[in-house]
Design a protein around this motif. Structure first.
Motif, PDB file in Angstrom:
ATOM      1  N   GLU A 411       0.883  -1.285  -0.033  1.00 40.28           N
ATOM      2  CA  GLU A 411      -0.033  -0.002  -0.053  1.00 40.28           C
ATOM      3  C   GLU A 411       0.862   1.288   0.048  1.00 40.28           C
ATOM      4  O   GLU A 411       0.599   2.295  -0.464  1.00 40.28           O
ATOM      5  N   GLN A 412       2.213   1.179   0.424  1.00 42.97           N
ATOM      6  CA  GLN A 412       2.811   2.513   0.737  1.00 42.97           C
ATOM      7  C   GLN A 412       4.057   2.441  -0.421  1.00 42.97           C
ATOM      8  O   GLN A 412       4.712   3.252  -0.505  1.00 42.97           O
ATOM      9  N   SER A 413       4.127   1.596  -1.179  1.00 38.41           N
ATOM     10  CA  SER A 413       5.042   1.466  -2.464  1.00 38.41           C
ATOM     11  C   SER A 413       4.889   2.458  -3.360  1.00 38.41           C
ATOM     12  O   SER A 413       3.469   3.019  -3.951  1.00 38.41           O
ATOM     13  N   PRO A 414       6.097   3.388  -3.785  1.00 34.76           N
ATOM     14  CA  PRO A 414       5.938   4.548  -4.594  1.00 34.76           C
ATOM     15  C   PRO A 414       5.440   3.984  -6.103  1.00 34.76           C
ATOM     16  O   PRO A 414       5.254   4.858  -7.041  1.00 34.76           O
ATOM     17  N   ALA A 418      -1.990   0.893  -5.351  1.00 36.85           N
ATOM     18  CA  ALA A 418      -2.999  -0.344  -4.863  1.00 36.85           C
ATOM     19  C   ALA A 418      -4.173   0.097  -3.929  1.00 36.85           C
ATOM     20  O   ALA A 418      -4.131   0.828  -3.301  1.00 36.85           O
ATOM     21  N   GLN A 419      -5.430  -0.209  -4.534  1.00 41.56           N
ATOM     22  CA  GLN A 419      -6.571   0.049  -3.974  1.00 41.56           C
ATOM     23  C   GLN A 419      -7.131  -1.324  -3.580  1.00 41.56           C
ATOM     24  O   GLN A 419      -7.231  -2.296  -4.248  1.00 41.56           O
ATOM     25  N   PRO A 420      -8.047  -1.242  -2.453  1.00 44.17           N
ATOM     26  CA  PRO A 420      -8.754  -2.219  -2.150  1.00 44.17           C
ATOM     27  C   PRO A 420      -9.445  -2.945  -3.090  1.00 44.17           C
ATOM     28  O   PRO A 420     -10.259  -2.178  -3.676  1.00 44.17           O
ATOM     29  N   THR A 435      -6.225  -4.004  -6.232  1.00 44.60           N
ATOM     30  CA  THR A 435      -6.342  -3.666  -7.573  1.00 44.60           C
ATOM     31  C   THR A 435      -5.343  -2.609  -7.967  1.00 44.60           C
ATOM     32  O   THR A 435      -5.379  -1.680  -7.184  1.00 44.60           O
ATOM     33  N   HIS A 436      -4.842  -2.665  -9.223  1.00 40.44           N
ATOM     34  CA  HIS A 436      -4.017  -1.449  -9.730  1.00 40.44           C
ATOM     35  C   HIS A 436      -4.020  -1.591 -11.171  1.00 40.44           C
ATOM     36  O   HIS A 436      -4.532  -2.546 -11.884  1.00 40.44           O
ATOM     37  N   HIS A 437      -3.335  -0.579 -11.740  1.00 37.91           N
ATOM     38  CA  HIS A 437      -3.226  -0.457 -13.359  1.00 37.91           C
ATOM     39  C   HIS A 437      -1.775  -0.304 -13.655  1.00 37.91           C
ATOM     40  O   HIS A 437      -1.714   0.332 -14.898  1.00 37.91           O
TER      41      HIS A 437
END
Length: 459
Positions: A411-414, A418-420, A435-437
């Motif tokens: 969650e803290q990675s630059p 990442a979203q729940p 989820t992420h894109h």
């Protein structure tokens, strides 16, 4: 490690190859017999069944038989094993097979060389593109001519200490079970992790396909041989072209090295009179069509078809943990529909059984798929599914700490946004889905983030 047998895949990927006039298929599809395992290898019937008809298949089966016999006779020290990563994709498999063939013919002192596929034999066909590529180059349909990790005559840790050496391809460092083996060479297109600084050759290059690096080195050495070239069967050349085509999108995303090496190989293939980009585009289309044929796979097979895992060393006082990552080109929702009860927790029950089977402490499923956005445009979406469970090694407190450490890292990675997951309310303790894109947000990005977090686990 032996895995349970799997339901047979539909044969569409394999039979699709029959339409190609430039590839001949002279054998029927023979399914492996459970009775004919490597334990029966002293029996001539074991080696007589499931023959591939190509030169490469016959050579590979002979090497396998000699290796098994020598290990049992205490002669493992005479052998070099060439191995790719445990995910066993087409690039990794082809690079290992190619270099083992080259080494066994290049020098008299390296003729006892064999490729080891770090995948159980019953999992090889979970990658339909591999099945198609092997069938196209006339290998045995039951894979009797390939040496897989579950067919080793002795445990890997035991053989590692006895071998002459190992060669790593498409993998920057050995798995923990091979750490006591001498590393002869490394060929990779990933980040250099500093393993075996004295290995020769030791090549790291950002090519689309690792097989490119292996094939280019092979061709260079072959063409410089003072005693003249050894026989290079067209099956080997065409298998290499399949791998490069798939990884480079038919060379459209290839580096100059991928393109020049493919051009050199094409001259040695049965397609030498055809145009390079026409051939590579066709091969890419064939392999991609097969690769997408996953409709028959259940959740367990989807988890293990592209699985990579190993021990992560933690600070003193903490237990080392087995981290496993599965790459799956299907959304979690679609995978849930393949479970018996079509529920989120039914998916996690299957994941738990698989994790227990292979001894994984932490599991991540990295899903990728395309969906339509609010403008009805297709976009690539990725999911990260994290599970940490207590076991004989990890206490409840350990598991809670690891879950929180990894969650924070994600969650803290630059590098991630990442979203729940939209159905996160259906998750239970030490389960999370994001989820992420990020287009490049697959295993190559996620694994170091998680490994670094686990390795920094403090008292």
């Amino acid at each position: 490690m032996r895995l349970a047998s799997y339901a047979l895949l539909a044969l569409s990927a394999a039979t699709a190859a029959l339409s190609l006039p430039s590839r001949q298929h002279q054998f029927p599809l023979v399914l492996p017999s459970p009775a004919n395992t490597i334990e029966n290898s002293r029996d001539e019937a074991y080696w007589a069944s499931e023959e591939g008809v190509g030169h490469f298949s016959q050579w590979s089966k002979a090497q396998k038989r000699n290796f098994v016999d020598d290990v049992r006779d205490g002669k493992a020290s005479e052998w070099i094993l060439v191995m790719g990563n445990e995910g066993g994709d087409l690039d990794s498999m082809t690079a290992a097979l190619t270099w083992s063939y080259h080494l066994s013919h290049q020098h008299a002192d390296t003729n006892k060389t064999i490729a080891l596929l770090q995948t159980p034999r019953d999992a090889l066909d979970l990658r339909p593109e591999n099945k198609l590529a092997l069938r196209n180059v006339l290998m045995s349909p039951g894979h009797r001519d390939l040496l897989t990790i579950d067919e080793l005559p002795l445990p890997a840790e035991e053989i590692a200490e006895q071998l002459k050496s190992i060669v790593l391809v498409d993998h920057p460092a050995p798995l923990s079970v091979w750490q006591k083996a001498k590393i002869r060479s490394i060929f990779d297109h990933h980040r250099d992790r500093g393993a075996a600084p004295d290995a020769k050759p030791r090549l790291f290059e950002g090519t689309a396909s690792c097989t490119t690096i292996v094939a280019r080195t092979m061709l260079d050495e072959l063409e410089r041989r003072k005693e003249g070239e050894y026989h290079m069967p067209h099956e080997v050349v065409e298998l290499i072209l399949d791998a490069i085509a798939l990884d480079s999108d038919g060379l459209s995303k290839g580096t100059p090295a991928d393109k020049f090496t493919a051009a050199r190989l094409l001259k040695r293939s049965n397609w030498s009179k055809q145009k390079l980009y026409d051939v590579m585009d066709r091969l890419d289309s064939e392999m991609k069509k097969a690769k997408k044929d996953l409709e028959e796979l259940g959740v367990r097979d989807l988890l293990r078809r592209d699985w990579k895992g190993d021990l992560v060393e933690t600070p003193e006082g903490r237990p080392n943990v087995h981290l496993g990552l599965a790459s799956i080109p299907i959304s979690l929702e679609d995978q849930i529909e393949r479970t018996l009860h079509n529920t989120t927790q039914a998916w996690f029950v299957t994941e738990e059984k698989w994790s227990e089977e292979i001894g994984a402490d932490i599991t991540l499923a990295l899903n990728s798929f395309k969906e339509r956005d609010s403008h009805n445009k297709k976009i690539k979406t990725r999911e990260i599914v994290l599970v940490v469970r207590p076991n004989d090694k990890l206490t409840e407190k350990d598991s809670d700490e690891l879950f929180q450490i990894i969650s924070n890292a994600v969650e803290q990675s630059p590098f991630l946004d990442a979203q729940p997951w939209k159905r996160a309310k259906e998750l239970t303790a030490r389960q999370m889905v994001w989820t992420h894109h990020i287009a490049s947000g697959g295993r190559k990005l996620i694994r170091p983030i998680v490994e670094d977090a686990v390795a920094a686990w403090r008292l």
